[in-house]
Design a protein around this motif. Structure first.
Motif, mmCIF file in Angstrom:
data_model
loop_
_atom_site.group_PDB
_atom_site.id
_atom_site.type_symbol
_atom_site.label_atom_id
_atom_site.label_comp_id
_atom_site.label_asym_id
_atom_site.label_seq_id
_atom_site.Cartn_x
_atom_site.Cartn_y
_atom_site.Cartn_z
ATOM 1 N N ASP A 90 -6.010 3.848 -4.793
ATOM 2 C CA ASP A 90 -5.182 2.719 -4.382
ATOM 3 C C ASP A 90 -4.417 2.986 -3.099
ATOM 4 O OD1 ASP A 90 -3.331 4.533 -5.215
ATOM 5 O OD2 ASP A 90 -2.499 3.340 -6.833
ATOM 6 N N ILE A 128 -2.310 5.245 -2.653
ATOM 7 C CA ILE A 128 -0.993 5.815 -2.942
ATOM 8 C C ILE A 128 -1.145 7.216 -3.532
ATOM 9 C CG2 ILE A 128 1.143 5.546 -4.270
ATOM 10 C CD1 ILE A 128 0.664 2.518 -4.158
ATOM 11 N N ASN A 129 -1.650 7.283 -4.766
ATOM 12 C CA ASN A 129 -1.757 8.580 -5.423
ATOM 13 C C ASN A 129 -2.877 9.443 -4.851
ATOM 14 O OD1 ASN A 129 0.405 8.226 -7.240
ATOM 15 N ND2 ASN A 129 -0.856 6.884 -8.485
ATOM 16 N N ASP A 138 -4.106 3.069 -13.945
ATOM 17 C CA ASP A 138 -3.213 3.567 -12.907
ATOM 18 C C ASP A 138 -3.286 2.693 -11.664
ATOM 19 O OD1 ASP A 138 -1.352 5.287 -11.812
ATOM 20 O OD2 ASP A 138 -2.856 6.621 -10.956
ATOM 21 N N GLY A 139 -2.432 1.696 -11.591
ATOM 22 C CA GLY A 139 -2.390 0.815 -10.443
ATOM 23 C C GLY A 139 -1.050 0.126 -10.358
ATOM 24 N N VAL A 140 -0.705 -0.367 -9.182
ATOM 25 C CA VAL A 140 0.589 -1.024 -8.998
ATOM 26 C C VAL A 140 0.697 -2.276 -9.862
ATOM 27 C CG1 VAL A 140 2.092 -2.155 -7.316
ATOM 28 C CG2 VAL A 140 0.824 -0.093 -6.657
ATOM 29 N N SER A 196 2.893 8.178 -12.653
ATOM 30 C CA SER A 196 2.435 8.196 -11.259
ATOM 31 C C SER A 196 3.338 7.306 -10.423
ATOM 32 C CB SER A 196 0.987 7.703 -11.148
ATOM 33 O OG SER A 196 0.917 6.304 -11.365
ATOM 34 N N SER A 244 2.147 5.059 -8.416
ATOM 35 C CA SER A 244 1.553 3.717 -8.454
ATOM 36 C C SER A 244 2.171 2.893 -9.573
ATOM 37 C CB SER A 244 0.032 3.809 -8.640
ATOM 38 O OG SER A 244 -0.585 4.315 -7.485
#
Length: 403
Positions: free
Chosen positions: A70, A72-73, A243-245, A269, A271
């Motif tokens: 994404d 980010i991580n 695992d996402g915003v 995380s 995110s």
């Protein structure tokens, strides 16, 4: 310019210069510095082809470029890769990068690289339950180290007494028979939870990943154990999601709609934490979130008699990985010592190539001896005296406006 010129300039033997170039861990630090200064001053460049013919080594360490999820991580392993490249260069090695989408394609890539480039070793990242990569490499006696614990992938289990063994509840204290470096995720989420408890919070939620992820389960355990030790039942305070915003925002809203809403969140995380922070900010700005953290149909948030702003957010949020995005938006987060982890990986690999002599320090990459022994023979066979080591590093909590 020859190796003899470097030796004369540094006041050492040609063999000492060769050791600094090929096996620097065998040379005292003061001598290494003197030789490297001479190399830099004279502009000496060793012939890689000649070195490979002489030592039988390619001086290459292969590792995978992780896919960007994404934006980010994914930066976490980018930072680890940067540290690995720098640490390898200091030890006289170069990093050979490859891409792979899944376990099968990665193992196929191992086979291709061994045939074409003959890397001296591999660094495996993103370990998981049932990871088949270590077994493939061990069967072919190819040196490797993992950045990430074995998560139940045990090999020879005769030695469980490595220094620094934390007795992890998932069973990773059993020696898998190969070296690994990891960061104690449970310690990181425990520190975040203690910070929120000290700030007066009791209903501290957790946003994590679905069960079965070694890393995710480890991070959840630190939160749950810390709450339980404080007399708070963690049941019903956590949500598992991808695992996402957007996933983090949805899961956070679900926890905020609970009968007993949370007042703080620890996330697996950055995110997920960014999604949670967006949920809190948007609900606060719309007046749907009270100072106590409860959703209302209408009304205006007030904290200390003033309209809520960043400092007045009713729900505190802490992420994990301390990504550049976290720094930009003021998100508190758990920071991993990635440069130290990379140095530990290179240090453990050099122990495999050149086991320390009896009485030697055996220091893997300057991070302290994590236990184990050096010797000749199969580097993964305890009966042959091979090194059986691991390094478990401690993260740190970076506090910003969100907590």
């Amino acid at each position: 310019m020859t190796i003899t010129d470097v030796a004369r300039r540094a006041g050492v033997s040609r063999q000492t210069v060769s050791n600094v170039l090929n096996s620097p861990e065998l040379v005292r630090e003061e001598t290494r510095d003197r030789v490297r200064e001479a190399i830099e001053t004279l502009g000496y460049r060793a012939s890689q082809a000649a070195r490979q013919m002489r030592t039988g080594r390619s001086r290459l360490i292969a590792t995978r470029i992780e896919p960007d999820r994404d934006g980010i991580n994914g930066s976490v392993l980018d930072r680890f890769l940067h540290g690995l490249t720098a640490s390898a260069a200091r030890a006289g090695y170069r990093i050979l990068l490859y891409a792979a989408g899944d376990e099968r394609s990665e193992i196929d890539t191992f086979d291709e690289l061994v045939g074409s480039h003959e890397p001296d070793a591999f660094v495996l990242t993103s370990t998981y339950h049932g990871d088949g990569r270590p077994a493939w490499l061990r069967e072919r006696r190819l040196p490797f180290v993992t950045f990430g614990r074995p998560w139940g992938n045990t090999g020879n289990t005769g030695n469980t007494g490595n220094a620094g063994d934390t007795g992890s509840p998932d069973g990773t204290s059993v020696d898998p028979g190969y070296p690994w470096v990891d960061v104690d995720g449970a310690a990181g989420t425990a520190a975040a939870t203690r910070h929120l408890l000290d700030a007066g919070h009791r209903r501290i939620g957790f946003l994590g990943w679905p069960p079965g992820s070694g890393v995710g389960d480890d991070r959840r355990s630190g939160w749950a154990r810390t709450l339980a030790a404080a007399g708070v039942d963690p049941a019903g305070l956590d949500q598992a999601t991808d695992d996402g915003v957007a996933d983090g925002e949805k899961a956070a809203r679900d926890l905020l709609r609970a009968e007993q809403p949370i007042t703080a969140l620890v996330c697996a995380s950055d995110s997920l934490a960014l999604g949670a922070l967006h949920a809190v900010r948007s609900l606060t700005a719309s007046g749907q979130l009270t100072a106590s953290g409860r959703l209302t149909a209408e009304g205006r948030l007030t904290v200390g008699g003033q309209a809520g702003g960043e400092e007045g957010l009713p729900v505190r949020v802490i992420g994990f990985d301390d990504t550049p995005v976290a720094k930009a938006v003021g998100l508190s987060s758990v920071s991993q010592p990635l440069a130290e982890a990379a140095a530990g990986c290179v240090g453990l690999l050099t122990r495999l190539f050149d086991p320390p002599s009896p009485g030697g320090s055996g220091d893997p990459g300057g991070s302290g001896d994590p236990g184990g022994s050096g010797g000749s023979g199969d580097p993964y066979d305890p009966e042959a005296g091979g090194p059986r080591t691991h390094v478990l590093l401690q993260p740190s909590l970076v506090l910003r406006q969100s907590s």
